[in-house]
Scaffold this motif. Structure first.
Motif, short mmCIF file in Angstrom:
data_model
loop_
_atom_site.label_atom_id
_atom_site.label_comp_id
_atom_site.label_asym_id
_atom_site.label_seq_id
_atom_site.Cartn_x
_atom_site.Cartn_y
_atom_site.Cartn_z
N ASP A 199 58.40 63.81 7.20
CA ASP A 199 57.49 62.26 7.50
C ASP A 199 56.13 62.44 6.53
OD1 ASP A 199 59.72 61.16 8.55
OD2 ASP A 199 58.99 61.31 10.52
N ALA A 200 55.65 63.44 6.81
CA ALA A 200 54.28 63.62 6.30
C ALA A 200 54.14 63.96 4.83
CB ALA A 200 53.36 64.49 6.95
N LEU A 201 54.99 65.08 4.38
CA LEU A 201 55.00 65.79 3.28
C LEU A 201 56.35 65.37 2.34
CD1 LEU A 201 53.28 68.99 4.12
CD2 LEU A 201 52.25 66.99 3.14
N PRO A 202 56.42 65.08 0.93
CA PRO A 202 57.61 64.86 0.27
C PRO A 202 58.13 66.14 -0.15
CG PRO A 202 55.98 64.51 -1.24
CD PRO A 202 55.19 64.86 0.10
N LEU A 203 58.72 67.12 0.92
CA LEU A 203 59.07 68.45 0.25
C LEU A 203 60.75 68.22 0.31
CD1 LEU A 203 57.66 70.80 3.05
CD2 LEU A 203 56.99 70.65 0.52
N ARG A 204 61.24 68.89 -0.65
CA ARG A 204 62.64 68.65 -0.95
C ARG A 204 63.43 69.08 0.14
NH1 ARG A 204 66.07 73.06 -3.16
NH2 ARG A 204 64.84 75.02 -3.14
N ARG A 205 64.77 68.69 0.48
CA ARG A 205 65.31 68.86 1.60
C ARG A 205 66.85 69.27 1.03
NH1 ARG A 205 64.39 63.85 5.40
NH2 ARG A 205 62.22 63.05 4.87
N CYS A 206 67.09 69.26 -0.16
CA CYS A 206 68.57 70.06 -0.64
C CYS A 206 68.28 71.72 -0.63
CB CYS A 206 68.47 69.50 -2.19
SG CYS A 206 67.10 69.90 -3.36
N GLY A 207 69.37 72.10 -0.46
CA GLY A 207 69.53 73.56 -0.33
C GLY A 207 69.84 74.23 -1.55
N GLY A 208 69.71 75.52 -1.39
CA GLY A 208 70.21 76.36 -2.79
C GLY A 208 69.07 76.48 -3.83
N ARG A 209 69.17 77.29 -4.70
CA ARG A 209 67.96 77.41 -5.47
C ARG A 209 67.89 76.09 -6.66
NH1 ARG A 209 65.11 81.77 -7.26
NH2 ARG A 209 64.44 81.92 -9.13
N PRO B 15 70.59 64.37 -11.60
CA PRO B 15 70.23 63.00 -11.17
C PRO B 15 69.30 63.13 -9.80
CG PRO B 15 72.33 63.74 -10.41
CD PRO B 15 71.83 64.79 -11.67
N ALA B 16 68.33 62.15 -9.94
CA ALA B 16 67.75 62.35 -8.50
C ALA B 16 68.38 61.71 -7.26
CB ALA B 16 66.18 61.44 -8.70
N CYS B 17 67.80 62.37 -6.03
CA CYS B 17 68.51 61.98 -5.00
C CYS B 17 68.11 60.82 -4.30
CB CYS B 17 68.32 63.16 -3.94
SG CYS B 17 66.82 63.52 -3.43
N ALA B 18 68.68 59.95 -3.25
CA ALA B 18 68.15 58.63 -2.62
C ALA B 18 66.81 58.97 -2.13
CB ALA B 18 69.13 58.39 -1.63
N LEU B 19 66.35 60.03 -1.82
CA LEU B 19 65.07 60.30 -1.14
C LEU B 19 63.99 59.95 -2.13
CD1 LEU B 19 65.62 63.51 1.17
CD2 LEU B 19 65.37 61.16 1.93
N ALA B 20 64.19 60.64 -3.37
CA ALA B 20 63.18 60.35 -4.39
C ALA B 20 63.13 59.03 -4.79
CB ALA B 20 63.87 60.95 -5.75
N GLY B 21 64.13 58.16 -4.50
CA GLY B 21 64.08 56.58 -4.84
C GLY B 21 63.29 56.02 -3.97
N MET B 22 63.40 56.60 -2.47
CA MET B 22 62.53 56.02 -1.54
C MET B 22 61.01 56.59 -1.26
SD MET B 22 65.15 55.89 1.65
CE MET B 22 65.47 57.69 1.53
N GLY B 23 60.62 57.35 -2.38
CA GLY B 23 59.45 58.00 -2.40
C GLY B 23 59.14 59.21 -1.37
N ARG B 24 60.39 59.69 -0.89
CA ARG B 24 60.22 60.82 0.37
C ARG B 24 60.39 62.11 -0.53
NH1 ARG B 24 61.53 58.64 5.14
NH2 ARG B 24 60.76 60.63 6.08
N CYS B 25 60.71 62.13 -1.91
CA CYS B 25 60.57 63.55 -2.60
C CYS B 25 60.22 63.24 -3.93
CB CYS B 25 62.16 63.83 -2.63
SG CYS B 25 62.36 65.56 -3.35
N GLY B 26 59.60 64.31 -4.18
CA GLY B 26 58.78 64.15 -5.57
C GLY B 26 59.77 64.66 -6.84
N ALA B 27 60.97 64.75 -6.45
CA ALA B 27 62.13 64.93 -7.33
C ALA B 27 61.87 66.08 -8.26
CB ALA B 27 62.51 63.67 -8.03
N PRO B 28 61.48 67.43 -7.91
CA PRO B 28 61.29 68.63 -8.82
C PRO B 28 62.85 69.04 -9.49
CG PRO B 28 61.54 69.11 -6.58
CD PRO B 28 61.33 67.72 -6.39
N CYS B 29 63.66 68.40 -8.82
CA CYS B 29 64.83 68.74 -9.47
C CYS B 29 65.13 68.23 -10.94
CB CYS B 29 66.01 68.34 -8.73
SG CYS B 29 66.10 66.78 -7.95
N THR B 30 64.67 67.12 -11.42
CA THR B 30 64.55 66.30 -12.56
C THR B 30 63.49 66.75 -13.61
OG1 THR B 30 63.17 64.40 -11.74
CG2 THR B 30 65.82 64.35 -11.26
N GLY B 31 62.31 67.64 -12.94
CA GLY B 31 61.34 67.89 -13.58
C GLY B 31 60.04 66.73 -13.79
#
Length: 613
Positions: free
Chosen positions: A364-374, A382-398
């Motif tokens: 709730d406080a930090l936009p850390l990724r929640r997806c598993g794996g490397r 594609p960015a996840c739904a959390l990225a669209g809600m501002g809950r993740c910085g979407a590092p998977c997309t760069g």
């Protein structure tokens, strides 16, 4: 021969002998005056809360002799949740007398009677505390607890529990309990009479038999009193061992002999312990230097042997930890074990629910990724739904660089090490906003998550305090002019002893350290279980404990969780408000109740009572 006894004959020049009847052996219950009392209060603690209403009924032989009822001014505002529960408001008691003027009238009303209450320790505890505060002596009343009596006489097939609200309709009470003192006292009168009717066919006809009923000792337990014959006095650990010499139960005490002997008396009423004593074949004792060594040895023995009758500390390996994974874009992971050098971690947590609450608070406080794996950043990902809600910085997309993500993760690392304010401030602000918007349930959920997280941070920082210290020596007065000494290395108790009065403490301490246990020199890592280190911390923080020697640095993280102490106090107060009369004791009936038997002895007493069940 007729049933009439011959008149007693007094021999000349000898002492007078008289034959007494069965009724003379005790006070017949029809002749006993009972005063059934119930209280309403501002809370559950006799030391911090006050009485708001007293209700009492005086009965004898099934006949009501009088009633006593009055509101009491507690001298403070009545909490709203209490008013909802009892219907008593601050306005209602504004003109009521204070407890100091009510108590003399109540004590006069109860003079010469046996006090009866449902869950008597609560009501009588408040009355004793009120007498002490008012400077009045507490009379030596005999007391009967209808809750305890019901647990002795009723089975779970008859009633699911022994609460007053359950027993009143079971015994067809004429008054329904309403959380008002006089109504509840009237309902308890009917419950008492119903229980006394259960005792009649069993031959319990005197007050002495009634009060002794709840203090009966199982004959099998009484016969094993010899197991405590060899137990010494002083602090230490005791182990009850079974038929195959397996540990059944491990406990600790500052006086081993008194504690072990209590298992064979009426003071021990837990059915689990009665079963354990029935299986025990011997008691092994381990005398210790002082209470800290005893507590530590108990923990270690429970963790090693996992005795079936110990409930706590049996499976420390089942505790859960939250770990920030060691990878370019770290994420939170709930694990069973934390290896040395694991980096940023929190715990242990007693169950998955607590661990998940802390994880949710961090997310709730930090936009850390929640997806598993490397994670391999790619613009095509594609960015996840959390990225669209501002809950993740979407590092998977760069969209978020490794350096930016590291700054986010560093907030958690800083909170664990020193300052939780940057992590918790946004969460506390969100709680305020939810409350302003009227979303109180959402605010309460988030508040409880924050509380779990803050307590975990506080615990982690306290443990790190000792994990950084290679060696620490503590001393406490032993009460006899000597010193209780403890040597601690990396949070582990490695030596304990007592320097008696007049002995050279420094020389004794040097001998103690020479024979102390050696622990691995892993910098910043605990050499003991979390529970053991916390025992050492509590012993160190007791008034009178002195710091003798320190190798390394003993320092608390600043600012630490201290600024959030007020928040935790508010959370605890809110929980107490939701359950103001929380009581850890069970009011359930016995699955296998130690019931009074129906057999008779030659003297007309129940066989079970005659044998001391």
């Amino acid at each position: 021969m007729t049933g009439q006894l011959p008149s007693p004959v007094r021999p000349t020049g000898s002492a007078r002998f008289e034959q007494v009847s069965i009724d003379d052996l005790g006070t017949p219950l029809p002749d006993v005056t009972f005063v059934v009392v119930d209280l309403e209060t501002t809370g559950g603690s006799a030391h911090t809360d006050a009485i708001t209403e007293i209700g009492a009924v005086r009965v004898r032989g099934g006949e009501v002799l009088g009633e006593f009822g009055t509101l009491v001014d507690p001298g403070r505002d009545i909490p709203p949740y209490i008013s909802v529960l009892t219907g008593i408001t601050s306005t209602m008691v504004a003109a009521a007398p204070q407890i100091g003027s009510v108590l003399p009238h109540f004590l006069e009303f109860a003079r010469g009677a046996v006090l009866v209450a449902h869950n008597a320790p609560f009501d009588l505890g408040f009355l004793r505390a009120a007498c002490a505060a008012s400077g009045l002596p507490w009379p030596p009343f005999a007391a009967v607890d209808t809750a305890v009596l019901a647990r002795r006489l009723l089975t779970r097939d008859e009633v699911p529990n022994c609460k007053l609200g359950t027993l009143a309709p079971f015994f067809s009470a004429t008054t329904t309990p309403t959380h008002r003192a006089l109504d509840d006292a009237r309902a308890t009168v009917d419950v008492l009479h119903g229980l006394l009717e259960r005792l009649g066919p069993l031959g319990v006809t005197s007050l002495e038999e009634l009060t002794g009923l709840t203090r009966q000792v199982d004959p099998q337990r009484r016969r094993k009193r010899h197991l405590a014959a060899h137990v010494p006095h002083g602090p230490g650990v005791y182990v009850f061992r079974g038929p195959r010499d397996e540990p059944l139960y491990v406990g600790t005490s500052t006086d081993l002999r008194s504690r072990v002997r209590s298992y064979f008396t009426a003071g021990e009423q837990r059915s689990r312990m009665t079963e354990m004593v029935g299986l025990a074949q011997r008691v092994e004792t381990l005398p210790c230097a002082h209470d800290l060594e005893a507590s530590v040895r108990e923990l270690r023995l429970i963790a090693r042997h996992k005795p079936r009758y110990n409930k706590r500390s049996r499976f420390p390996e089942r505790a859960l930890w939250i770990r920030l994974t060691d990878e370019p874009f770290p994420r939170l992971s709930v694990v069973r074990r934390v290896a040395p050098g694991a980096g940023v971690f929190l715990g242990p947590f007693a169950d998955r629910r607590a661990a998940d609450a802390a994880v949710d608070a961090v997310h709730d406080a930090l936009p850390l990724r929640r997806c598993g794996g490397r994670l391999v950043p790619s613009p095509d990902h594609p960015a996840c739904a959390l990225a669209g809600m501002g809950r993740c910085g979407a590092p998977c997309t760069g969209a978020q660089s490794r350096a930016d993500y590291a700054e986010t993760a560093a907030v958690l690392a800083t909170a664990v090490a020193t300052d939780p304010a940057p992590l918790c401030a946004p969460l506390l602000g969100r709680v305020e906003r939810l409350a302003v918007e009227g979303r109180f349930e959402d605010a309460a959920v988030l508040r409880d998550r924050i509380a779990v997280l803050v307590r975990a941070l506080h615990r982690r920082q306290r443990l790190a305090l000792l994990a950084r210290v290679p060696e620490l020596t503590l001393a406490r007065p032993d009460g006899s002019g000597g010193w209780a000494l403890s040597v601690v290395r990396r949070g582990r108790l490695v030596a304990a002893g007592v320097a008696v009065r007049g002995a050279p403490v420094r020389a004794y301490l040097q001998q103690l350290k020479t024979t102390a246990e050696t622990v691995p020199d892993t910098e910043g890592q605990l050499a003991a279980s979390v529970e053991e280190t916390e025992l050492v911390l509590r012993w160190m923080e007791k008034p009178g404990t002195r710091l003798v020697e320190v190798t390394g640095t003993l320092a608390c993280a600043t600012p630490g969780t201290g600024p959030l102490r007020g928040f935790l106090e508010l959370v605890d107060a809110g929980r107490a408000a939701r359950d103001p009369f929380a009581d850890g004791r069970s009011l359930g009936t016995r699955a296998r109740p130690e019931r009074v038997g129906g057999g008779r002895t030659g003297r007309g007493r129940p066989a079970a009572l005659a044998s001391g069940v």
